[in-house]
Design a protein around this motif. Structure first.
Motif, PDB file in Angstrom:
ATOM      1  N   VAL A 214      40.705  46.837  48.415  1.00  0.00           N
ATOM      2  CA  VAL A 214      39.809  46.288  47.399  1.00  0.00           C
ATOM      3  C   VAL A 214      39.793  44.789  47.639  1.00  0.00           C
ATOM      4  N   GLN A 215      38.613  44.261  47.966  1.00  0.00           N
ATOM      5  CA  GLN A 215      38.490  42.874  48.409  1.00  0.00           C
ATOM      6  C   GLN A 215      37.718  42.034  47.398  1.00  0.00           C
ATOM      7  N   THR A 216      38.087  40.744  47.318  1.00  0.00           N
ATOM      8  CA  THR A 216      37.342  39.767  46.541  1.00  0.00           C
ATOM      9  C   THR A 216      37.149  38.524  47.396  1.00  0.00           C
ATOM     10  N   MET A 217      36.260  37.641  46.981  1.00  0.00           N
ATOM     11  CA  MET A 217      36.047  36.392  47.714  1.00  0.00           C
ATOM     12  C   MET A 217      37.285  35.508  47.600  1.00  0.00           C
ATOM     13  N   ARG A 218      37.694  34.927  48.697  1.00  0.00           N
ATOM     14  CA  ARG A 218      38.858  34.043  48.702  1.00  0.00           C
ATOM     15  C   ARG A 218      38.609  32.818  47.838  1.00  0.00           C
ATOM     16  N   ASP A 219      39.650  32.430  47.078  1.00  0.00           N
ATOM     17  CA  ASP A 219      39.647  31.204  46.271  1.00  0.00           C
ATOM     18  C   ASP A 219      38.603  31.201  45.161  1.00  0.00           C
ATOM     19  N   ARG A 220      38.098  32.376  44.799  1.00  0.00           N
ATOM     20  CA  ARG A 220      37.128  32.444  43.709  1.00  0.00           C
ATOM     21  C   ARG A 220      37.779  33.041  42.464  1.00  0.00           C
ATOM     22  N   PRO A 221      37.835  32.302  41.350  1.00  0.00           N
ATOM     23  CA  PRO A 221      38.307  32.904  40.092  1.00  0.00           C
ATOM     24  C   PRO A 221      37.317  33.981  39.648  1.00  0.00           C
ATOM     25  N   LEU A 222      37.808  35.129  39.303  1.00  0.00           N
ATOM     26  CA  LEU A 222      36.917  36.231  38.946  1.00  0.00           C
ATOM     27  C   LEU A 222      36.468  36.116  37.498  1.00  0.00           C
ATOM     28  N   PRO A 223      35.175  36.378  37.226  1.00  0.00           N
ATOM     29  CA  PRO A 223      34.719  36.446  35.833  1.00  0.00           C
ATOM     30  C   PRO A 223      35.525  37.490  35.061  1.00  0.00           C
ATOM     31  N   ARG A 224      35.563  37.311  33.762  1.00  0.00           N
ATOM     32  CA  ARG A 224      36.411  38.178  32.936  1.00  0.00           C
ATOM     33  C   ARG A 224      36.045  39.651  33.084  1.00  0.00           C
ATOM     34  N   ALA A 225      34.742  39.947  33.087  1.00  0.00           N
ATOM     35  CA  ALA A 225      34.321  41.345  33.209  1.00  0.00           C
ATOM     36  C   ALA A 225      34.725  41.928  34.554  1.00  0.00           C
ATOM     37  N   VAL A 226      34.595  41.129  35.618  1.00  0.00           N
ATOM     38  CA  VAL A 226      34.968  41.600  36.953  1.00  0.00           C
ATOM     39  C   VAL A 226      36.469  41.847  37.019  1.00  0.00           C
ATOM     40  N   GLN A 227      37.261  40.933  36.463  1.00  0.00           N
ATOM     41  CA  GLN A 227      38.715  41.103  36.481  1.00  0.00           C
ATOM     42  C   GLN A 227      39.128  42.347  35.711  1.00  0.00           C
ATOM     43  N   ALA A 228      38.482  42.583  34.577  1.00  0.00           N
ATOM     44  CA  ALA A 228      38.816  43.772  33.786  1.00  0.00           C
ATOM     45  C   ALA A 228      38.458  45.044  34.543  1.00  0.00           C
ATOM     46  N   PHE A 229      37.290  45.043  35.198  1.00  0.00           N
ATOM     47  CA  PHE A 229      36.914  46.237  35.960  1.00  0.00           C
ATOM     48  C   PHE A 229      37.813  46.413  37.176  1.00  0.00           C
ATOM     49  N   LEU A 230      38.193  45.319  37.819  1.00  0.00           N
ATOM     50  CA  LEU A 230      39.116  45.403  38.949  1.00  0.00           C
ATOM     51  C   LEU A 230      40.403  46.094  38.536  1.00  0.00           C
ATOM     52  N   THR A 231      40.930  45.752  37.382  1.00  0.00           N
ATOM     53  CA  THR A 231      42.147  46.395  36.883  1.00  0.00           C
ATOM     54  C   THR A 231      41.942  47.892  36.711  1.00  0.00           C
ATOM     55  N   ALA A 232      40.783  48.279  36.171  1.00  0.00           N
ATOM     56  CA  ALA A 232      40.493  49.699  35.978  1.00  0.00           C
ATOM     57  C   ALA A 232      40.335  50.419  37.307  1.00  0.00           C
ATOM     58  N   LEU A 233      39.697  49.770  38.278  1.00  0.00           N
ATOM     59  CA  LEU A 233      39.478  50.382  39.582  1.00  0.00           C
ATOM     60  C   LEU A 233      40.798  50.611  40.306  1.00  0.00           C
ATOM     61  N   VAL A 234      41.645  49.601  40.330  1.00  0.00           N
ATOM     62  CA  VAL A 234      42.939  49.723  41.012  1.00  0.00           C
ATOM     63  C   VAL A 234      43.787  50.804  40.344  1.00  0.00           C
ATOM     64  N   ALA A 235      43.696  50.911  39.026  1.00  0.00           N
ATOM     65  CA  ALA A 235      44.467  51.942  38.303  1.00  0.00           C
ATOM     66  C   ALA A 235      44.024  53.351  38.683  1.00  0.00           C
ATOM     67  N   ALA A 236      42.757  53.496  39.119  1.00  0.00           N
ATOM     68  CA  ALA A 236      42.251  54.809  39.519  1.00  0.00           C
ATOM     69  C   ALA A 236      42.607  55.176  40.947  1.00  0.00           C
ATOM     70  N   LEU A 237      43.133  54.227  41.719  1.00  0.00           N
ATOM     71  CA  LEU A 237      43.510  54.461  43.115  1.00  0.00           C
ATOM     72  C   LEU A 237      44.983  54.849  43.207  1.00  0.00           C
ATOM     73  N   PRO A 238      45.381  55.557  44.261  1.00  0.00           N
ATOM     74  CA  PRO A 238      46.787  55.935  44.384  1.00  0.00           C
ATOM     75  C   PRO A 238      47.681  54.700  44.431  1.00  0.00           C
ATOM     76  N   ARG A 239      48.843  54.794  43.808  1.00  0.00           N
ATOM     77  CA  ARG A 239      49.793  53.694  43.889  1.00  0.00           C
ATOM     78  C   ARG A 239      50.279  53.538  45.320  1.00  0.00           C
ATOM     79  N   VAL A 240      50.496  52.308  45.714  1.00  0.00           N
ATOM     80  CA  VAL A 240      50.939  52.035  47.082  1.00  0.00           C
ATOM     81  C   VAL A 240      52.254  52.768  47.341  1.00  0.00           C
ATOM     82  N   GLY A 241      52.284  53.505  48.448  1.00  0.00           N
ATOM     83  CA  GLY A 241      53.487  54.261  48.797  1.00  0.00           C
ATOM     84  C   GLY A 241      53.399  55.726  48.414  1.00  0.00           C
ATOM     85  N   GLU A 242      52.375  56.093  47.588  1.00  0.00           N
ATOM     86  CA  GLU A 242      52.236  57.513  47.224  1.00  0.00           C
ATOM     87  C   GLU A 242      51.740  58.334  48.401  1.00  0.00           C
TER      88      GLU A 242
END
Length: 299
Positions: free
Chosen positions: A271-299
């Motif tokens: 899951v990639q974002t632009m380097r050195d760019r602070p993410l808007p609040r909505a994007v950061q919140a969705f990023l958290t939801a997206l990562v939570a839906a993906l397998p945990r690292v090492g699973e």
């Protein structure tokens, strides 16, 4: 430098000609030419090499392009933060992803997020892996979910993992009751596959060579969605990431079979974002939801 000039400059850098940029932006070619000429006069250098088939960024142009993307992203960030002062009620999230994640996984996460935050809008682009990364680098996507053979050095990586391939078949397929199958089992049945220039085929073909097995697809398409009816209606198989179609498999439309091979069939995902760019609040919140839906690292 005005943001309008930078936006016109990046459009020409992306499309290769002033005419193409004009059509994309719905702006007169003369206005775009004037803004680029002003930039070149201000910087006292040429930003493009004019070639017979179009315009290519010069070394100075490459430097300005990197700066311009950051400037425009920062300007969008300020506007977004002002709109978000009253809470997570408004905003736009632009996601770029490969087709494997665009059939079930990402739309499901978007639907769940929308149910909690109905004021947030989404744009989803479905692209080949390398183009996903380019959209993120150029600031045209807030988030990119993509396969990668090597870790990205040009983006910030919010999530990285390695996922195995599985074979997908219909519930009445002869192999559907197996707990694990081999490459030779796959080769014995009709197979529908993505083209050779994909990460899946690169890894699969290397594993087949290691075992001296030839898998000649009966059906090849660059669209995963086109392979699914073939698998559903024949005694055929296709291969994909283990998390590509969770809803289809969960409903019993397909069976996902683990594959045993001498060489790893795992592919990296990021899951990639632009380097050195602070993410808007909505994007950061969705990023958290997206990562939570993906397998945990090492699973």
């Amino acid at each position: 430098m005005q943001t309008t000039a930078l936006r016109y400059f990046l459009a020409v850098a992306r499309d290769g000609t002033i005419a193409a940029a004009s059509a994309r932006l719905n702006v007169a070619p003369s206005a775009i030419s004037r803004q680029i000429a002003n930039l070149e006069a201000e910087l006292a250098c040429l930003l493009f090499e004019r070639r017979p088939r179009g315009m290519v960024l010069s070394q100075a142009g490459e430097l300005l392009a990197r700066h311009a993307r950051q400037v425009l992203a920062s300007a969008e960030q300020v506007v977004t933060e002002i709109r978000e002062l009253e809470g997570l009620w408004r905003g736009l999230v632009r996601v770029a992803t490969t087709e494997a994640f665009a059939i079930d996984l990402v739309p499901s996460v978007i639907a769940g997020f929308h149910a909690r935050h109905p004021g947030i809008r989404f744009e989803l682009s479905v692209l080949p892996p390398s183009q996903v990364t380019q959209r993120v680098i150029q600031g045209e996507a807030d988030l990119g979910l993509t396969f990668c053979l090597d870790p990205s050095a040009d983006t910030a990586v919010a999530y990285r993992n390695s996922l195995d391939m599985v074979a997908l078949c219909a519930p009445d397929h002869p192999l559907a009751g197996q707990t694990v199958i081999g490459l030779s089992d796959i080769a014995a049945h009709p197979v529908a596959l993505l083209p050779r220039d994909t990460t899946l085929r690169t890894i699969l073909d290397a594993a087949c060579r290691a075992e001296g097995i030839a898998i000649e697809p009966a059906f090849t398409s660059n669209a995963l969605s086109a392979l699914l009816p073939f698998v559903r209606l024949t005694r055929g198989l296709t291969l994909m990431s283990s998390i590509a179609l969770p809803d289809h498999v969960g409903r019993g439309e397909f069976v996902a079979l683990p594959i045993r091979s001498r060489r790893s069939l795992a592919r990296g995902i990021e899951v990639q974002t632009m380097r050195d760019r602070p993410l808007p609040r909505a994007v950061q919140a969705f990023l958290t939801a997206l990562v939570a839906a993906l397998p945990r690292v090492g699973e």
